[in-house]
Design an enzyme around this catalytic site. Structure first.
Site, PDB file in Angstrom:
ATOM      1  CB  SER A   1      45.103  39.849  34.068  1.00  0.00           C
ATOM      2  OG  SER A   1      45.684  40.393  35.240  1.00  0.00           O
ATOM      3  CD  GLU A   2      49.059  36.887  37.358  1.00  0.00           C
ATOM      4  OE1 GLU A   2      50.121  37.115  37.954  1.00  0.00           O
ATOM      5  OE2 GLU A   2      48.913  37.097  36.139  1.00  0.00           O
ATOM      6  CG  ASN A   3      43.646  40.604  38.249  1.00  0.00           C
ATOM      7  OD1 ASN A   3      44.051  40.310  37.135  1.00  0.00           O
ATOM      8  ND2 ASN A   3      43.148  41.787  38.521  1.00  0.00           N
TER       9      ASN A   3
ATOM     10  CB  SER B   1      42.219  33.304  37.037  1.00  0.00           C
ATOM     11  OG  SER B   1      43.318  33.896  36.383  1.00  0.00           O
TER      12      SER B   1
END
Length: 218
Positions: A47-49, A89
């Site tokens: 998840s890019e967060n 990330s």
């Protein structure tokens, strides 16, 4: 079998994931994909967060207010998950470490251009991580309904909305068809839904479809 076409799309999309992959799920239909994965399938959800090892959506009443995915949904993590800042990330994204990413779409062109972040005149929070994911993932699969709510085609000769990224789409999965995009050729019809017809797919598609001699059903 599927009362909701989005569930059918997610079910077919899950078949694109194989063991050992590092996978990113966009918001919308992609978040339904984990419901159709085999139990125990070894893979890593990114998840890019800043979550590496994201799990399923949290059950109601068991949410952790500090644990959400990039779309704001409360999620779980798998054993061995790691957390990092956005810089690391996105370094993973830009470094080509994602085997596969799933995104939604407003429009896709014959050349594989993707528009999925804004309709001019309507509010949008920004392009976000989609432009990075679309360009840098090793493979991009689009999960979307075949047409808009008013029946207009989403698969077009050329996109009319602002692009997220050009020539980035590898595969499109809708409730009607599975379509690959081949460089120098265009959109190739690979599979068709068992409950529809070739004529119906063509009528719902503005882009020119290349029809092989043999088209599978799903």
């Amino acid at each position: 079998m599927y009362g909701n076409p989005k569930e059918k799309i997610a079910s077919r999309a899950a078949r694109e994931i194989t063991q050992g992959m590092v996978v990113n799920l966009g918001i919308g239909i992609p978040t339904l994909i984990p419901n159709y994965l085999s139990d125990g399938l070894p893979l890593t959800m990114h998840s890019e967060n800043g979550i590496i090892g994201a799990g399923e959506i949290a059950e109601r009443g068991h949410e952790d207010r500090n644990l959400i995915d990039a779309g704001g949904s409360y999620i779980t993590t798998v054993p061995g998950a790691a957390f990092c800042d956005s810089a690391l990330s996105f370094a993973l994204v830009r470094g080509g470490r994602l085997d596969l990413t799933f995104l939604g779409a407003l429009e896709i062109s014959e050349a594989g251009d993707l528009a999925n972040w804004i309709i001019p005149g309507k509010f949008a929070p920004g392009i976000g991580g989609a432009m990075e994911l679309a360009q840098k993932a090793r493979r991009l699969v689009i999960t979307t309904t075949h047409t808009t709510r008013n029946g207009s085609p989403k698969l077009l000769k050329n996109c009319t909305l602002p692009l997220t990224a050009p020539a980035c789409v590898d595969l499109i999965i809708t409730e009607l068809a599975v379509i690959s995009i081949r460089a120098g050729q265009g959109m190739v019809l690979e599979e068709i839904a068992a409950e529809t017809t070739l004529e119906a797919v063509q009528a719902a598609t503005e882009a020119e479809l290349i029809i092989p001699d043999e088209v599978k059903t799903f």
